[in-house]
Scaffold this motif. Structure first.
Motif, short mmCIF file in Angstrom:
data_model
loop_
_atom_site.label_atom_id
_atom_site.label_comp_id
_atom_site.label_asym_id
_atom_site.label_seq_id
_atom_site.Cartn_x
_atom_site.Cartn_y
_atom_site.Cartn_z
N ALA A 288 -5.96 3.22 93.45
CA ALA A 288 -5.60 4.39 94.26
C ALA A 288 -6.73 5.40 94.18
N PRO A 289 -6.87 6.26 95.18
CA PRO A 289 -7.95 7.25 95.17
C PRO A 289 -7.84 8.21 93.98
N ALA A 290 -8.98 8.61 93.46
CA ALA A 290 -9.00 9.54 92.32
C ALA A 290 -8.39 10.89 92.67
N VAL A 291 -8.45 11.28 93.95
CA VAL A 291 -7.91 12.58 94.35
C VAL A 291 -6.39 12.64 94.21
N LEU A 292 -5.75 11.48 94.00
CA LEU A 292 -4.30 11.44 93.85
C LEU A 292 -3.86 11.35 92.39
N LEU B 89 -13.72 11.19 107.95
CA LEU B 89 -13.09 12.41 107.46
C LEU B 89 -13.49 12.70 106.02
N GLY B 90 -13.70 11.66 105.24
CA GLY B 90 -14.07 11.86 103.85
C GLY B 90 -13.94 10.58 103.06
N GLU B 91 -14.36 10.64 101.80
CA GLU B 91 -14.27 9.49 100.92
C GLU B 91 -14.02 9.97 99.50
N ALA B 92 -13.42 9.09 98.69
CA ALA B 92 -13.08 9.46 97.32
C ALA B 92 -13.25 8.23 96.42
N PRO B 93 -13.62 8.45 95.15
CA PRO B 93 -13.69 7.33 94.20
C PRO B 93 -12.32 6.69 94.03
#
Length: 299
Positions: A245-249, A166-170
């Protein structure tokens, strides 16, 4: 060709819903011995018992739970057919059962699932949090429509699952402002000997973090290993240690937990897979999740 007797399936389904043969017999206007005989015939067709005695009551066996899941869908579709044929609007909610890996951020999972609850046709969402082996078995028994996981499923033999990235995040490391003040300097050196809150060792993220911590010779003081992401953030919000934790958060971490980034961990990314029993994603709720991942979550 062997055919399933749907009358027998309906009798079983009624007993399961009523919780006893006595109440089901009364609802169906059948004698109890007749109802019991019909269910035994169904058990013979399916190759095993559907109920087991627990005290004075009945409990479904593993086979019974599988049969009940199919019966729910079969008779639910039957009700929808009657509604459609009689010109009724507002068919019942779509069943959508999702297995969720406990390694995933609950906020990320919520953001992915939210569009499924905003479809034109109502969705009845069921979230099950188990280990990947349990999820895989439930997926193959069609007890789950989808599994959200941080790792792809790779069964060694037999039926396979299909992994859809679905996707990936730093990934960043976060701490409270007070904790960041106690560990000043540049990243990652400021974290040498610092307290850490980490996911369990059997997760993909933990293995990657351990490798990075060793490579950087940071020698962290591991305060706790916590599998539940929400509990991990609660401990972190109390200043007990740095956590990943993911950077998108980042914005949500600051707003909800008072946690701020110490720095981004190079080369480590959180990935989320949608795992299905079918190669093509067709369930409307699953399609909504995939679109949300591209449009809203991993941007």
């Amino acid at each position: 060709m062997e055919w399933l007797n749907y009358h027998h399936l309906f009798y079983f389904w009624t007993v399961a819903r009523e919780g006893s043969v006595t109440r089901a017999a009364a609802a169906l206007h059948l004698a109890q011995p007749t109802l019991t005989a019909q269910i035994r015939t169904l058990e013979g067709s399916l190759g095993g018992p559907l109920f087991t005695r627990v005290g004075r009551g009945l409990a479904m066996t593993d086979l019974g739970r599988v049969a009940y899941g199919y019966a729910e869908q079969i008779f639910g579709l039957g009700r929808e057919l009657l509604d459609a044929s009689r010109g009724r609007t507002g068919a019942g909610p779509i069943r959508f059962a999702v297995g969720i890996s406990d390694a995933l951020s609950k906020l990320t999972v919520f953001r992915l699932l939210r569009p499924a609850l905003e479809l034109e046709q109502p969705v009845r969402l069921s979230c099950i949090e188990e280990g990947n082996e349990v999820h895989f078995a439930m997926l193959l028994r069609h007890e789950l429509d989808l599994v959200l996981s941080d790792v792809p499923f790779t069964p060694r033999s037999g039926p396979r699952a299909y992994n859809h990235l679905l996707g990936e995040a730093p990934v960043k490391l976060y701490g409270t402002k007070a904790l960041l003040r106690r560990h000043p300097g540049s990243f990652p050196g400021r974290l040498r000997g610092a307290p850490f809150l980490l996911p369990p060792r059997d997760t993909a993220l933990r293995r990657a973090l351990d490798h990075w911590l060793d490579r950087e010779r940071l020698e962290p003081a591991i305060v706790a290993e916590i599998s539940d992401g929400a509990l991990l953030k609660t401990f972190g919000g109390e200043g007990r240690g740095f956590l990943p934790a993911p950077a998108v958060l980042e914005e949500a971490m600051a707003r909800q937990h008072g946690l701020h980034p110490a720095g981004e961990v190079p080369g480590i990314r959180e990935r989320i897979y949608a795992v299905s029993a079918e190669r093509r994603l067709q369930h409307p709720a699953v399609l909504a999740i995939r679109e949300a991942a591209v449009r809203e979550v991993f941007v």
